[in-house]
Design a protein around this motif. Structure first.
Motif, PDB file in Angstrom:
ATOM      1  N   CYS A 286      12.838  55.724  -2.379  1.00 52.65           N
ATOM      2  CA  CYS A 286      13.494  56.581  -3.379  1.00 52.65           C
ATOM      3  C   CYS A 286      12.515  57.509  -4.085  1.00 52.65           C
ATOM      4  CB  CYS A 286      14.180  55.740  -4.444  1.00 52.65           C
ATOM      5  SG  CYS A 286      15.343  54.554  -3.803  1.00 52.65           S
ATOM      6  N   ASP A 287      11.230  57.188  -4.031  1.00 52.19           N
ATOM      7  CA  ASP A 287      10.252  57.979  -4.778  1.00 52.19           C
ATOM      8  C   ASP A 287       9.662  59.112  -3.950  1.00 52.19           C
ATOM      9  OD1 ASP A 287      10.544  56.457  -7.067  1.00 52.19           O
ATOM     10  OD2 ASP A 287       9.201  54.923  -6.282  1.00 52.19           O
ATOM     11  N   LEU A 288      10.137  59.274  -2.730  1.00 51.97           N
ATOM     12  CA  LEU A 288       9.606  60.349  -1.878  1.00 51.97           C
ATOM     13  C   LEU A 288      10.269  61.657  -2.309  1.00 51.97           C
ATOM     14  CD1 LEU A 288       9.572  58.421   1.508  1.00 51.97           C
ATOM     15  CD2 LEU A 288       7.709  58.741  -0.125  1.00 51.97           C
ATOM     16  N   ALA A 289       9.596  62.331  -3.220  1.00 51.61           N
ATOM     17  CA  ALA A 289      10.233  63.417  -3.953  1.00 51.61           C
ATOM     18  C   ALA A 289      10.535  64.632  -3.101  1.00 51.61           C
ATOM     19  CB  ALA A 289       9.345  63.825  -5.120  1.00 51.61           C
ATOM     20  N   PHE A 290       9.901  64.757  -1.943  1.00 50.41           N
ATOM     21  CA  PHE A 290      10.116  65.940  -1.118  1.00 50.41           C
ATOM     22  C   PHE A 290      11.038  65.688   0.072  1.00 50.41           C
ATOM     23  CE2 PHE A 290       5.892  66.502  -3.051  1.00 50.41           C
ATOM     24  CZ  PHE A 290       6.180  67.613  -3.819  1.00 50.41           C
TER      25      PHE A 290
ATOM     26  N   SER B 124      19.183  46.233   7.205  1.00 49.32           N
ATOM     27  CA  SER B 124      20.268  45.470   6.594  1.00 49.32           C
ATOM     28  C   SER B 124      20.125  45.485   5.074  1.00 49.32           C
ATOM     29  CB  SER B 124      20.251  44.043   7.131  1.00 49.32           C
ATOM     30  OG  SER B 124      18.979  43.474   6.944  1.00 49.32           O
ATOM     31  N   GLY B 125      21.015  44.754   4.414  1.00 42.89           N
ATOM     32  CA  GLY B 125      20.987  44.727   2.953  1.00 42.89           C
ATOM     33  C   GLY B 125      21.716  45.923   2.377  1.00 42.89           C
ATOM     34  N   GLU B 126      21.543  46.126   1.060  1.00 40.82           N
ATOM     35  CA  GLU B 126      22.259  47.206   0.397  1.00 40.82           C
ATOM     36  C   GLU B 126      21.418  48.474   0.356  1.00 40.82           C
ATOM     37  OE1 GLU B 126      23.994  46.180  -3.265  1.00 40.82           O
ATOM     38  OE2 GLU B 126      24.971  44.389  -2.452  1.00 40.82           O
ATOM     39  N   VAL B 127      22.097  49.585   0.184  1.00 40.00           N
ATOM     40  CA  VAL B 127      21.378  50.832  -0.061  1.00 40.00           C
ATOM     41  C   VAL B 127      20.952  50.807  -1.525  1.00 40.00           C
ATOM     42  CG1 VAL B 127      21.643  53.330  -0.258  1.00 40.00           C
ATOM     43  CG2 VAL B 127      22.637  52.111   1.683  1.00 40.00           C
ATOM     44  N   PRO B 128      19.656  50.925  -1.814  1.00 39.16           N
ATOM     45  CA  PRO B 128      19.208  50.756  -3.198  1.00 39.16           C
ATOM     46  C   PRO B 128      19.805  51.821  -4.126  1.00 39.16           C
ATOM     47  CG  PRO B 128      17.406  51.509  -1.799  1.00 39.16           C
ATOM     48  CD  PRO B 128      18.548  51.204  -0.891  1.00 39.16           C
ATOM     49  N   ARG B 129      20.101  51.380  -5.361  1.00 37.69           N
ATOM     50  CA  ARG B 129      20.688  52.303  -6.339  1.00 37.69           C
ATOM     51  C   ARG B 129      19.760  53.433  -6.725  1.00 37.69           C
ATOM     52  NH1 ARG B 129      24.587  50.010 -10.162  1.00 37.69           N
ATOM     53  NH2 ARG B 129      25.919  48.772  -8.810  1.00 37.69           N
ATOM     54  N   CYS B 130      18.464  53.168  -6.564  1.00 39.11           N
ATOM     55  CA  CYS B 130      17.489  54.205  -6.944  1.00 39.11           C
ATOM     56  C   CYS B 130      17.593  55.440  -6.060  1.00 39.11           C
ATOM     57  CB  CYS B 130      16.074  53.646  -6.888  1.00 39.11           C
ATOM     58  SG  CYS B 130      15.554  53.163  -5.231  1.00 39.11           S
ATOM     59  N   ILE B 131      18.489  55.412  -5.091  1.00 40.38           N
ATOM     60  CA  ILE B 131      18.573  56.524  -4.137  1.00 40.38           C
ATOM     61  C   ILE B 131      18.796  57.875  -4.841  1.00 40.38           C
ATOM     62  CG2 ILE B 131      21.059  56.292  -3.705  1.00 40.38           C
ATOM     63  CD1 ILE B 131      20.081  56.730  -0.642  1.00 40.38           C
ATOM     64  N   HIS B 132      19.344  57.802  -6.056  1.00 39.98           N
ATOM     65  CA  HIS B 132      19.560  59.059  -6.783  1.00 39.98           C
ATOM     66  C   HIS B 132      18.263  59.728  -7.194  1.00 39.98           C
ATOM     67  CE1 HIS B 132      19.103  56.246 -10.169  1.00 39.98           C
ATOM     68  NE2 HIS B 132      18.689  57.294 -10.843  1.00 39.98           N
ATOM     69  N   ASN B 133      17.127  59.029  -6.989  1.00 38.35           N
ATOM     70  CA  ASN B 133      15.826  59.638  -7.315  1.00 38.35           C
ATOM     71  C   ASN B 133      15.323  60.613  -6.264  1.00 38.35           C
ATOM     72  OD1 ASN B 133      15.541  58.307  -9.674  1.00 38.35           O
ATOM     73  ND2 ASN B 133      14.321  56.634  -8.820  1.00 38.35           N
ATOM     74  N   LEU B 134      15.943  60.656  -5.117  1.00 35.71           N
ATOM     75  CA  LEU B 134      15.446  61.531  -4.039  1.00 35.71           C
ATOM     76  C   LEU B 134      15.545  62.982  -4.499  1.00 35.71           C
ATOM     77  CD1 LEU B 134      16.926  59.794  -0.875  1.00 35.71           C
ATOM     78  CD2 LEU B 134      14.515  59.970  -1.515  1.00 35.71           C
TER      79      LEU B 134
ATOM     80  N   ILE C 175      28.761  51.310  -1.392  1.00 33.78           N
ATOM     81  CA  ILE C 175      28.019  52.574  -1.429  1.00 33.78           C
ATOM     82  C   ILE C 175      27.665  52.795  -2.895  1.00 33.78           C
ATOM     83  CG2 ILE C 175      28.145  55.052  -1.035  1.00 33.78           C
ATOM     84  CD1 ILE C 175      30.343  54.509   1.039  1.00 33.78           C
ATOM     85  N   PRO C 176      26.381  52.842  -3.253  1.00 36.40           N
ATOM     86  CA  PRO C 176      26.053  52.918  -4.677  1.00 36.40           C
ATOM     87  C   PRO C 176      26.598  54.202  -5.313  1.00 36.40           C
ATOM     88  CG  PRO C 176      24.081  53.193  -3.339  1.00 36.40           C
ATOM     89  CD  PRO C 176      25.190  52.844  -2.393  1.00 36.40           C
ATOM     90  N   LEU C 177      27.172  54.035  -6.508  1.00 37.25           N
ATOM     91  CA  LEU C 177      27.710  55.202  -7.220  1.00 37.25           C
ATOM     92  C   LEU C 177      26.647  56.268  -7.427  1.00 37.25           C
ATOM     93  CD1 LEU C 177      29.745  53.477 -10.064  1.00 37.25           C
ATOM     94  CD2 LEU C 177      30.573  54.466  -7.919  1.00 37.25           C
ATOM     95  N   GLU C 178      25.410  55.798  -7.578  1.00 37.97           N
ATOM     96  CA  GLU C 178      24.298  56.700  -7.888  1.00 37.97           C
ATOM     97  C   GLU C 178      24.112  57.781  -6.825  1.00 37.97           C
ATOM     98  OE1 GLU C 178      24.369  53.521  -8.177  1.00 37.97           O
ATOM     99  OE2 GLU C 178      23.699  53.027 -10.208  1.00 37.97           O
ATOM    100  N   VAL C 179      24.615  57.516  -5.634  1.00 34.29           N
ATOM    101  CA  VAL C 179      24.408  58.459  -4.547  1.00 34.29           C
ATOM    102  C   VAL C 179      25.034  59.826  -4.863  1.00 34.29           C
ATOM    103  CG1 VAL C 179      26.456  58.072  -3.111  1.00 34.29           C
ATOM    104  CG2 VAL C 179      24.246  58.421  -2.034  1.00 34.29           C
TER     105      VAL C 179
END
Ligand SMILES: *[C@@H]1O[C@H](CO)[C@@H](O)[C@H](O)[C@H]1NC(C)=O
Ligand SMILES: *[C@@H]1O[C@H](CO)[C@@H](O)[C@H](O)[C@H]1NC(C)=O
Ligand SMILES: *[C@@H]1O[C@H](CO)[C@@H](O)[C@H](O)[C@H]1NC(C)=O
Ligand SMILES: *[C@@H]1O[C@H](CO)[C@@H](O)[C@H](O)[C@H]1NC(C)=O
Ligand SMILES: *[C@@H]1O[C@H](CO)[C@@H](O)[C@H](O)[C@H]1NC(C)=O
Ligand SMILES: *[C@@H]1O[C@H](CO)[C@@H](O)[C@H](O)[C@H]1NC(C)=O
Ligand SMILES: *[C@@H]1O[C@H](CO)[C@@H](O)[C@H](O)[C@H]1NC(C)=O
Ligand SMILES: *[C@@H]1O[C@H](CO)[C@@H](O)[C@H](O)[C@H]1NC(C)=O
Ligand SMILES: *[C@@H]1O[C@H](CO)[C@@H](O)[C@H](O)[C@H]1NC(C)=O
Ligand SMILES: *[C@@H]1O[C@H](CO)[C@@H](O)[C@H](O)[C@H]1NC(C)=O
Ligand SMILES: *[C@@H]1O[C@H](CO)[C@@H](O)[C@H](O)[C@H]1NC(C)=O
Ligand SMILES: *[C@@H]1O[C@H](CO)[C@@H](O)[C@H](O)[C@H]1NC(C)=O
Length: 664
Positions: free
Chosen positions: A446-450, A462-472, A539-543
């Motif tokens: 999520c921290d890969l700003a570019f 597997s697992g969940e898509v992390p909520r931090c995904i909105h940081n992209l 699907i995280p709302l943050e997306v």
């Protein structure tokens, strides 16, 4: 003739020329007021765009490289030596009055939207040394060669992309002092290069790319031994590389890519590309897209760019890479993609620290990524797609300049490493598609700003898509500068003539279900593809914060829960594929506001209720919604017969309310 007072300092402009400029200004439309300084009795040598001879005070240069829309030189009494109107967005016919600027030595009208009917006025410019009409539509100017041939002082002639459909013969080439001849991309109807070209024995730069020439590489070229840059790419030359070319000892760049050249690159080619006794200055060698079928020859460490891609070269690259393993190589660009290269990648990359682009994709390489790949600290794009590489990407941990990593379609097996957060902080394109990456997505992603393109499809994640995904960050706004970063600008510091090459990065990306090669437009593309994995959870709302995302593919996973209610906020979305999951509830009303949406697949989920009304959502085929419990257009099933109430479908929220109620 005016005499100065003898001082070498500039003497101020001449009254007559000042008045001429003012008259000239009257004839210009200058809506943006670029010529605001052109007023009154000021010293006109200080006016914007005016350059005077600092001894005589004469105007010698008018540099109006600004976005005027109209220019009329008919009344002009100024008589400059230098006129550069390139990239000014001028539209229309080049005024023949230019022929009255009889002192012109440099005339550059390139990269506008100009045309001419003919060039009868050109011989008026008898001092012309440097003429650049690139991108001027010369298709009607059948006299172009006859008139340029009357210019006795001409040294540089650039007519690329001029829609010249015929390259006429000439009895004698009068402009025999020509050193630069650029005829790139005219698509001549000639099959063969006319003889007069071979008489231009002072040529240093010859660009005949993209012109449909055919047959063998012309013998006549062998007289042009002063050539430093010979560019014959993208024609239909079909010989082998002739032996005489190996004698061209001044060559700095040789381009013959995208022809039908064949045979071996002769071992007599001394540039081979250890024996550099002859072409010791060669820095760019482009042999891509032909039918060469040799093992890779040994080439010099002085080369800067080497393109052998898309041929039929087989064998290992061990000697090719390791031969010079003990000396620092100057190589910056190496394209070997699209061949039949095989074996393991050698572990000899220690002395290739200058390498900026490495493309080994579409070959038959096997084995692990060698440790010494980590020495490639300048590497920006690395393309290893479509090989049979296995193991991990750990050796890339030190490749901290990487902007594109494409290891798609290999046999790599591992967790996506957590160090990507620190080590790949500049990455723009990350393609791990069709490997065996497994386990959870690291939060550091999520921290890969570019990051603009992340394609993890067809793995075992597997697992969940992390909520931090909105940081992209690059996916949040279109205006981020990340896009610019994809344009690699290389200053190739050739020791003699610096060559500037802007290389637009390209990548294979899958969008709207098709594989496409993005080139120029890549800096506008934002894609997430997590399809064909074992992802689960909601699907995280943050997306929905990713407002610049264009293509979002989660298909073929185990996602449950509802489609985020505010998905309509992702207003750049053009393509959504959530098919083959276990999504439930209604299709959010907000989806009807996605006005760019042109590909939608929600099939094979547990969605219920009415498809929201909007021209967009109804325009898709019924198959986009198949395999659900949906009703309304475009499905044949009418909603009236469907008796669900909103309460039925608000599963999640109801559940929440219920637990809240219960705990209270
Ligand atoms: C005058 O011009 C010449 C050649 O353009 C240049 O070499 C010289 O430095 C200039 N002198 C001044 C004082 O600007
Ligand atoms: C005109 O200006 C452009 C942009 O500055 C430059 O690249 C080009 O070389 C100039 N043309 C001539 C003939 O000097
Ligand atoms: C030069 O200017 C004169 C007077 O404006 C005009 O008659 C003549 O046609 C011009 N010549 C060219 C080559 O434009
Ligand atoms: C170039 O000019 C010709 C003749 O006027 C015209 O047919 C053609 O469409 C023009 N090409 C472009 C790209 O404008
Ligand atoms: C060649 O140039 C000279 C002037 O230098 C001119 O007199 C002669 O007509 C030109 N020849 C052709 C074929 O244009
Ligand atoms: C090369 O092309 C020429 C002209 O198109 C053709 O006549 C010739 O047979 C070709 N030669 C080979 C070796 O393909
Ligand atoms: C190449 O040069 C030779 C000798 O200088 C000359 O005889 C021949 O005509 C030239 N060929 C062409 C195509 O100009
Ligand atoms: C190869 O040449 C053809 C014909 O000139 C051109 O259409 C094509 O785009 C070129 N391909 C590449 C990869 O440069
Ligand atoms: C390189 O070329 C020189 C002279 O042409 C020759 O003597 C030498 O044997 C060649 N070296 C190799 C490794 O081919
Ligand atoms: C490979 O080269 C051939 C011609 O030799 C050309 O037709 C084809 O488009 C090239 N492919 C790529 C991907 O550049
Ligand atoms: C997928 O990954 C899991 C661990 O997350 C592993 O147990 C399983 O064997 C992997 N499946 C395949 C087909 O590689
Ligand atoms: C999806 O629907 C099927 C059949 O109606 C049902 O068996 C299944 O439990 C549902 N799955 C989810 C996650 O709601």
């Amino acid at each position: 003739v005016s005499f100065s007072n003898g001082s070498s300092y500039h003497v101020g402009c001449l009254e007559s020329e000042r008045r001429a400029l003012l008259r000239f200004k009257q004839d210009l439309q200058d809506p943006s007021n670029r010529l605001a300084s052109w007023i009154g009795y000021e010293d006109c040598c200080a006016w914007a765009g005016v350059v005077c001879d600092n001894v005589t005070g004469h105007i010698v240069e008018l540099n109006l490289r600004n976005p005027f829309t109209y220019c009329d030189l008919s009344q002009s009494k100024a008589n400059p030596r230098y006129l550069n109107l390139s990239y000014t967005q001028f539209v229309g016919m080049i005024p023949p009055q230019l022929g009255n600027l009889s002192n012109l030595q440099y005339l550059d009208l390139s990269w506008n939207f100009l045309y001419v009917e003919n060039l009868w006025w050109l011989p008026g410019l008898s001092f012309l040394k440097d003429l650049d009409l690139s991108y001027v539509n010369l298709s009607k100017a059948s006299d172009w060669l006859r008139v340029t041939n009357t210019l006795p002082s001409l040294v540089k002639l650039r007519l690329s992309r001029c829609q010249l459909h015929h390259l006429p013969p000439l009895a004698i080439a009068n402009f025999s002092t020509l050193t630069t001849l650029d005829l790139l991309y005219n698509q001549f109807d000639n099959s063969f290069v006319p003889n007069w070209v071979f008489g231009l024995i002072q040529l240093v730069f010859l660009d005949l790319r993209r012109n449909n020439f055919q047959g063998p590489i012309p013998e006549g070229l062998q007289n042009l031994t002063s050539l430093k840059h010979l560019l014959l790419d993208s024609n239909r030359f079909n010989s082998s590389i002739p032996n005489w070319l190996y004698r061209f000892n001044r060559l700095e760049s040789l381009g013959v890519s995208n022809n039908s050249l064949q045979g071996c690159v002769s071992s007599g080619l001394k540039i081979l590309i250890p024996n550099l006794t002859n072409a010791a200055q060669l820095e760019v060698l482009s042999l891509g897209s032909n039918s060469f079928s040799i093992a890779l020859p040994l080439i010099s460490s002085y080369l800067i760019e080497l393109d052998f891609s898309n041929n039929s070269i087989s064998g290992s690259i061990f000697h090719f890479i390791c031969y010079r393993a003990n000396e620092l190589n100057k190589w910056q660009i190496l394209y070997l993609s699209g061949n039949f290269l095989q074996g393991e990648l050698p572990d000899c990359w220690m002395n290739y620290q200058n390498l900026m682009i490495l493309d080994l994709s579409n070959n038959k390489f096997t084995g692990n990524l060698p440790i010494s790949l980590g020495s490639l600290i300048s590497l920006q794009p690395l393309h290893l797609r479509k090989n049979n590489l296995c193991g991990t990407i750990h050796s890339l941990e030190n490749c901290i300049a990487l902007m594109t990593l494409d290891v798609g379609e290999n046999e790599l097996v591992e967790n996506i490493p957590t160090w990507i957060r620190e080590r790949f902080s500049r990455i723009v394109v990350l393609i791990l598609r069709s490997n065996k990456f497994y386990n959870l997505l690291p939060k550091g992603l999520c921290d890969l700003a570019f990051l603009q393109i992340v394609d993890l499809a067809d793995n075992n994640l597997s697992g969940e898509v992390p909520r931090c995904i909105h940081n992209l960050r690059a996916m949040v706004t279109m205006n981020s500068h990340a896009g610019k970063a994809i344009q690699y600008q290389f200053l190739l510091y050739a020791s003699r003539a610096p060559l500037i090459a802007t290389l637009l990065e390209d990548a294979f990306v899958v969008m709207k279900g098709r594989e496409a090669k993005y080139e120029r437009t890549l800096n506008l593309v934002r894609i997430i593809d997590f399809s064909k994995n074992n992802f689960s959870g909601k699907i995280p709302l943050e997306v929905t914060n990713l407002k610049a995302l264009q293509s979002f593919n989660l298909s073929n996973n185990f996602f449950t829960g509802r489609i985020p209610e505010s998905i309509g906020a992702m207003r750049s979305l053009e393509s959504i594929d959530f098919s083959l999951n276990q999504l439930s509830g209604e299709i959010p009303q907000s989806m009807s506001s996605l006005k760019y949406l042109n590909h939608l697949n929600l099939s094979n989920n547990n969605l219920t209720g009415k498809i929201p009304s909007s021209t967009q959502l109804q325009s898709f085929d019924a198959s986009s919604y198949a395999g659900n419990d949906l009703c309304g257009a475009p499905l044949p099933r009418n909603c009236s017969e469907h008796v669900s109430t909103p309460e039925d479908e608000n599963g999640d929220e109801d559940e929440l309310d219920y637990w809240l109620y219960w705990s209270l």
